[in-house]
Design a protein around this motif. Structure first.
Motif, PDB file in Angstrom:
ATOM      1  N   TYR A  88     -68.404  25.131 -11.129  1.00 34.99           N
ATOM      2  CA  TYR A  88     -67.463  24.008 -11.222  1.00 34.99           C
ATOM      3  C   TYR A  88     -66.970  23.657  -9.829  1.00 34.99           C
ATOM      4  N   ALA A  89     -66.822  22.378  -9.585  1.00 39.09           N
ATOM      5  CA  ALA A  89     -66.192  21.920  -8.337  1.00 39.09           C
ATOM      6  C   ALA A  89     -65.378  20.686  -8.653  1.00 39.09           C
ATOM      7  N   LYS A  90     -64.242  20.549  -7.986  1.00 34.66           N
ATOM      8  CA  LYS A  90     -63.407  19.368  -8.218  1.00 34.66           C
ATOM      9  C   LYS A  90     -62.742  18.932  -6.931  1.00 34.66           C
ATOM     10  N   MET A  91     -62.443  17.646  -6.878  1.00 36.51           N
ATOM     11  CA  MET A  91     -61.591  17.097  -5.825  1.00 36.51           C
ATOM     12  C   MET A  91     -60.243  16.879  -6.485  1.00 36.51           C
ATOM     13  N   ARG A  92     -59.198  17.485  -5.907  1.00 35.12           N
ATOM     14  CA  ARG A  92     -57.880  17.380  -6.527  1.00 35.12           C
ATOM     15  C   ARG A  92     -57.054  16.294  -5.881  1.00 35.12           C
ATOM     16  N   ASN A  93     -56.217  15.683  -6.680  1.00 33.00           N
ATOM     17  CA  ASN A  93     -55.209  14.801  -6.117  1.00 33.00           C
ATOM     18  C   ASN A  93     -54.232  15.699  -5.350  1.00 33.00           C
ATOM     19  N   PRO A  94     -54.039  15.441  -4.057  1.00 30.64           N
ATOM     20  CA  PRO A  94     -53.233  16.373  -3.266  1.00 30.64           C
ATOM     21  C   PRO A  94     -51.766  16.453  -3.714  1.00 30.64           C
ATOM     22  N   ALA A  95     -51.255  15.424  -4.377  1.00 28.32           N
ATOM     23  CA  ALA A  95     -49.848  15.472  -4.803  1.00 28.32           C
ATOM     24  C   ALA A  95     -49.713  16.105  -6.177  1.00 28.32           C
ATOM     25  N   SER A  96     -50.425  15.596  -7.167  1.00 30.16           N
ATOM     26  CA  SER A  96     -50.221  16.098  -8.531  1.00 30.16           C
ATOM     27  C   SER A  96     -51.063  17.325  -8.827  1.00 30.16           C
ATOM     28  N   ARG A  97     -52.106  17.550  -8.042  1.00 32.75           N
ATOM     29  CA  ARG A  97     -53.058  18.648  -8.226  1.00 32.75           C
ATOM     30  C   ARG A  97     -53.958  18.457  -9.445  1.00 32.75           C
ATOM     31  N   TYR A  98     -53.823  17.360 -10.157  1.00 32.31           N
ATOM     32  CA  TYR A  98     -54.757  17.079 -11.251  1.00 32.31           C
ATOM     33  C   TYR A  98     -56.104  16.666 -10.666  1.00 32.31           C
ATOM     34  N   VAL A  99     -57.122  16.639 -11.525  1.00 33.81           N
ATOM     35  CA  VAL A  99     -58.486  16.372 -11.074  1.00 33.81           C
ATOM     36  C   VAL A  99     -58.680  14.877 -10.777  1.00 33.81           C
TER      37      VAL A  99
END
Ligand SMILES: Cc1cc2nc3c(=O)[nH]c(=O)nc-3n(C[C@H](O)[C@H](O)[C@H](O)COP(=O)(O)OP(=O)(O)OC[C@H]3O[C@@H](n4cnc5c(N)ncnc54)[C@H](O)[C@@H]3O)c2cc1C
Ligand code: FES
Ligand code: FES
Lengths: 263, 167
Positions: free
Chosen positions: A172-183
């Motif tokens: 698995y790999a994801k780019m996270r939203n830096p503020a909310s940490r959601y995907v």
């Protein structure tokens, strides 16, 4: 937040009886429900706390499957030795979700019942060919995710456990939203009893399989096999965090990283 | 109204609450323990972190009724009765790990849980990742990370006293 009554049953049947009332909602970790209630997005007459139901907790190996109780918290999933041995990518996913305090409360069942397009677990469940077990039936992941915040669960139906066939490989790999940490965009890849699956989360209104990448990885399991496959941006989410085109681009990048993660 | 029985900083309490009362409201408004702060309405800032049965949680995102029967520790419960500071509090003071102090109670509570979960010790990078649920708008985190790195040595018994900060 509007006021509500509070119940804490100790069995699934008591909980299901309470949930027959359409104005009553279950609460697992509350990490999604309580923020929603603070914003008055819903007005339940009562909450049914699932944390007192022992049979909804815990992780066990059952033959070639791992069974995770719906009320099992992210932190327990992250640390569980049998899961770390059988499906390390799923344990790592739990460890990269939200933050430590969210992981100490939030549960797998709550996340899969909610089916937020930016959530992590839906991609793992679909890619691994999971079975979602409820108080009344078994639902295959293929039939469960019906798009943004929508699942095959009927009103009052309780998710009790999730069964994952143990794969040969998964990553698995994801780019996270830096503020909310959601995907923002994530990709889960798996090879196992259900063949090769590549599932995208965060990018569209719901999780979806990437057929072209699945075919390429079936022929050649390597990051290079997916490197030149472009995801169309049609129907993907565009918002202040990123355009649909950016998310489409990320699908290829995350797919390569997910294959590397799987090894 | 539902009644909640819980232990807070070692003291048993039985309190009448509403179903919707948050744990942080019980602590601040009913028990007057105002060390636990509220910095956001979105479960993101971590100013409200307390421990329930040793686990760090956001007190703004748990109902008081969900904490029934639990043992809660807040920032007020860390120092010993004679006023001696917890090693983490001492480290925050020694390393100047705060400016306005608003985030500090939550930072300290999260940091203690983090150190306890990593008996083998943490690198600077691991400490930064472990603080993901706590926002600070003043310090830039640098001294907070240094304080936690120093405190873990004392908490794990590898040093008897805190390493002094460089002048
Ligand atoms: C700051 C923050 C960051 C986060 N980051 C991420 C992230 O990066 N990735 C991610 O995936 N998630 C993230 N989350 C969400 C988190 O994972 C939640 O824990 C999860 O989405 C919901 O689980 P819960 O147990 O808290 O559910 P709850 O909030 O208790 O419930 C969610 C919904 O599901 C229903 N429900 C709960 N349990 C059941 C059940 N057993 N059967 C049927 N319906 C049920 C509830 O009625 C409610 O509608 C984040 C949350 C916060 C606050
Ligand atoms: S006040 Fe609880 S997370 Fe911000
Ligand atoms: S010291 Fe001011 S918010 Fe952290």
């Amino acid at each position: 937040m509007y006021d509500f009554l509070y119940h804490k049953p100790s069995t699934v049947s008591e909980a299901v009886a309470l949930l027959a009332d359409p104005e009553v909602r279950p609460i697992s970790g509350g990490q999604t429900l309580l923020p929603a209630l603070k914003h008055r997005l819903d007005r339940p007459s009562a909450l049914v706390d699932l944390s007192g139901i022992a049979e909804l907790r815990g992780i066990r190996r059952q033959g070639d499957r791992i069974v995770i109780g719906a009320m099992t918290r992210h932190a327990e999933i992250q640390r569980d030795p049998s899961l770390n041995a059988a499906i390390p990518a799923l344990a790592r996913m739990a460890g990269l979700l939200g933050d430590p305090q969210v992981r100490n409360r939030g549960t797998m069942g709550g996340s899969l019942a909610n089916n937020d397009p930016a959530a992590d677990y839906p991609s793992a469940a679909l890619a691994l060919g999971a079975t979602l077990v409820t108080d009344r039936r078994r639902i295959e992941a293929d039939d469960y995710f019906l798009g943004m915040f929508t699942t095959a669960l009927e009103p009052g139906e309780l998710l009790t456990a999730i069964e994952f066939p143990v794969p040969e490989k998964a990553g698995y790999a994801k780019m996270r939203n830096p503020a909310s940490r959601y995907v923002m965009t994530g990709v889960f890849v798996a090879r196992g009893p259900m063949g090769v699956r590549v599932v995208v989360n965060g990018a569209g209104p719901g999780v979806f399989r990437q057929a072209e990448m699945e075919a390429a990885l079936s022929a050649n399991w390597s990051p290079e096999a997916v490197a030149s496959i472009r995801q169309s941006s049609d129907g993907l989410n565009g918002d202040i965090h990123g355009s649909a085109e950016y998310r489409a681009h990320l699908v290829t990048v995350m797919a390569k990283r997910a294959v590397l993660d799987a090894g | 109204m539902p009644s909640v029985s819980l232990t807070v900083n070692g003291q048993p309490h039985s309190v009448e609450v509403e179903g919707r009362t948050l744990l942080v409201e019980l602590l601040r408004e009913k028990l007057r323990l105002t060390g636990t702060h509220v910095g956001c309405d979105t479960s993101q800032c971590g100013a409200c972190v307390v421990h329930i049965d040793g686990e760090s949680v956001k007190a703004c995102t748990i109902l008081a009724v969900q904490a029934d029967g639990g043992s809660v520790t807040t920032i007020e419960g860390l120092a010993s009765p004679d006023g001696g500071l917890h090693p983490m509090q001492e480290a925050f003071r020694e390393y100047h790990a705060l400016q306005c102090g608003f985030c500090t109670p939550g930072m300290v509570m999260s940091a203690i849980d983090l150190v306890e979960k990593h008996p083998q010790g943490m690198s600077e990078h691991e400490i930064r990742e472990g603080l993901e649920g706590n926002l600070c708008r003043c310090t830039g985190y640098h001294n907070i990370v240094k304080a936690i790195a120093a405190a873990q040595e004392v908490m794990h018994g590898r040093r008897d006293t805190l390493a002094p900060a460089e002048a």
